[in-house]
Design an enzyme around this catalytic site. Sequence first.
Site, PDB file in Angstrom:
ATOM      1  N   GLU A 148       1.712 -13.384  17.760  1.00  0.00           N
ATOM      2  CA  GLU A 148       2.651 -14.097  18.636  1.00  0.00           C
ATOM      3  C   GLU A 148       3.432 -15.162  17.889  1.00  0.00           C
ATOM      4  O   GLU A 148       4.647 -15.289  18.025  1.00  0.00           O
ATOM      5  CB  GLU A 148       1.912 -14.714  19.827  1.00  0.00           C
ATOM      6  CG  GLU A 148       1.475 -13.712  20.895  1.00  0.00           C
ATOM      7  CD  GLU A 148       0.240 -12.915  20.504  1.00  0.00           C
ATOM      8  OE1 GLU A 148      -0.406 -13.253  19.494  1.00  0.00           O
ATOM      9  OE2 GLU A 148      -0.089 -11.940  21.219  1.00  0.00           O
ATOM     10  N   HIS A 203      -5.942 -14.094  32.234  1.00  0.00           N
ATOM     11  CA  HIS A 203      -4.705 -13.326  32.373  1.00  0.00           C
ATOM     12  C   HIS A 203      -3.923 -13.703  33.630  1.00  0.00           C
ATOM     13  O   HIS A 203      -3.141 -12.900  34.125  1.00  0.00           O
ATOM     14  CB  HIS A 203      -5.019 -11.819  32.421  1.00  0.00           C
ATOM     15  CG  HIS A 203      -5.277 -11.220  31.079  1.00  0.00           C
ATOM     16  ND1 HIS A 203      -6.418 -11.442  30.384  1.00  0.00           N
ATOM     17  CD2 HIS A 203      -4.509 -10.408  30.300  1.00  0.00           C
ATOM     18  CE1 HIS A 203      -6.366 -10.782  29.227  1.00  0.00           C
ATOM     19  NE2 HIS A 203      -5.218 -10.156  29.157  1.00  0.00           N
TER      20      HIS A 203
END
Lengths: 332, 335
Positions: free
Chosen positions: B69, B138
């Site tokens: 990322e 999540h």
Amino acid sequence: MTGATMDKPHLTRAHARELLHQMQRIRSFEEKCAELYTQEKIRGFLHLYIGQEAVAVGVMQALEPRDGIVATYREHGHALARGLDMGRVMAEMYGKQEGSSRGRGGSMHIFDAAGRFYGGNAIVGGGLPIAVGLGLAERMRASGAVCVAFFGEGAAAEGEFHESLNLAALWRLPVLFVCENNLYAMGTALRLSESEPEIWRKAASYRIAAEAVNGMDVVAVEAAARRAVHSLREGEGPFFIECRTYRFRAHSMFDAQLYRQKAEVEEWKKRCPIRMFGDWAIAAGLLHPDEIEAIGHEVEAEVAAAVRFAEAGTWEPVADLRRDVMTPGEAS
Amino acid sequence: MSEPGQQPTNGTATYRDAVRAGIRDALIRDPRCFLMGEDVGRYGGCYAVSKGLLDEFGPERIRDTPLSESGFVGAGIGAALGGMRPIVEVMTVNFSLLCLDQILNNAATIRHMSGGQFSIPVVIRMASGAGRQLAAQHSHSLEVWYAHIPGIRVLAPATLEDAQGMLWTAIVDPDPVVIFENVMLYNMTGSLPVEVRPVDIGRAAIRRSGTDLSIVTYGGSLWKCLAAAEALAEAGIDAEVIDLRTLRPLDDETIMASVRRTRRALLVDEGWRSGSLAAEIMARIVEQCFWSLDAPLARVCSEEVPIPYPKHLEDAALPQVPAIVEAARRTMGAK
Ligand SMILES: Cc1ncc(C[n+]2csc(CCOP(=O)(O)OP(=O)(O)O)c2C)c(N)n1
Ligand SMILES: [Mg+2]
């Protein structure tokens, strides 16, 4: 320093003078900065590059104006070697609006759009992904330009280092990684932080062409950088050079240097890149001692003029504080 | 347009299609544009947003990245500095914590810190929000973390038109733009404008006009607020519903004009209550409209717990229509 690397055909008298001149500019500029720091003209963090000049100067010889550069908070040398005006760099150290970043960044954040100098990044490892992106842009536009990232060996422990090497290798980007291994990350010795202290081997494990060079030898660095940049322009993918070097001064002005022995510092100082190269150039008949003295005077005058420029500089009005958070004309 | 979670009714396209159309349009219009991120190519995007684009544009412009990322978001920033117009997809906000350094320390600061020498026209998209029983790691709604940062623009399209149009507006914006796509909206159906139009991102939108109180919200919560407003209407309470659309900079003008008219405000925000965007907007209302208020401000936010997996607990942790209705009624002084 080996005779072989010194035998490079491009080492004309003029080039030898240029190399010495550039290294001396950085050295004298920074010695002045240290002095100005004690006078509180320069504040904040000040990370001196003294001892490592051969790296920035050597690598810069291989670059063209179209190439991009990303550096760290220890970047005065890179900025000067890239050709930024010394007065503007000094004004930046002061925080004056005539500085290369309008004084906003200070010592750690020298930027210059004209020189494609993308900072002065003070997050260890933080500039590496940016260099990868600049390389990606060059590749996608088939510009033929390359991008160079300078960073310390401390960055090799960061995830961003590994992510960046992998990406650059995977996409075969024209990025030259220049690791300035000065053996310490602040007070942490390399051997205390890396299971594999030969940093170039990490790059090699990503299938990047990688080598270690004597970072105290400006000609060796230049030769390696020229080989590397040639390979980059041929589209051979990224290149990695580990420059073995040493910083003679403290990490920053707040560092008591408890982590290393004075004797070790003295030992490295014997390999001062400026003195070594000057002595060698005289012995090789490339430079005359008078010329070296003349370089000294020239540089002294340039530094004095830079200080005058910075002193005469002005403070950005507080009214401009919010300027350039966003692009003008856009809401902020 | 149907509510999220409902079966397609009159619509012909989904929110997902709208985002894809926006990306596709940008790629067609601007050769400097490319999409990169984890699984955007061969996989088609973790929410199938980029499905089909690889075939159309090829792997150079629909660029699959490794799980890095920080590396690829930073590369997007670098590519933007190098003259490209990257659209970087971070799978979800949950993983964006690994590239927060690049967004905050580079994308948001370089322009100001360099004295205005560099623009960073990067667009960073990410899915956010809870509701799919994906459990605590999540299900984050961290829009406010980004909305806190000077130097970036933060968008939260809640409609198909915005999902498509904001993408183009973001691309032409010379500054970094972060776009949040609420995960519960991807299946929402509606119709897409035939011609893609850039939309004005400077203004919040009044999605329902009303006179009794202002409900201010964004993203996935918009549809809950509109449902709540219908329920309130049956009880004789006429709520105005404002969709912020842009979370930074906030459109104070639209919010304050509404609150001055209705004299009551309720903030609905899927973020955790403490330090929420709702809290910021309440502060602004107090600063700017204190003397116009007829009732204490109210808010419905997420419970301050890691979002749990079981459906009943997840539902209980998030703002829901009954809680919004209840808070609105309290604000109106009704039982
Ligand atoms: C991500 C991050 N962690 C910690 C620091 C604090 N810090 C500043 S310089 C430095 C040492 C870096 O060493 P190295 O990369 O070898 O570069 P050098 O200072 O030797 O040039 C540290 C730990 C930082 N700036 N960024
Ligand atoms: Mg070091």
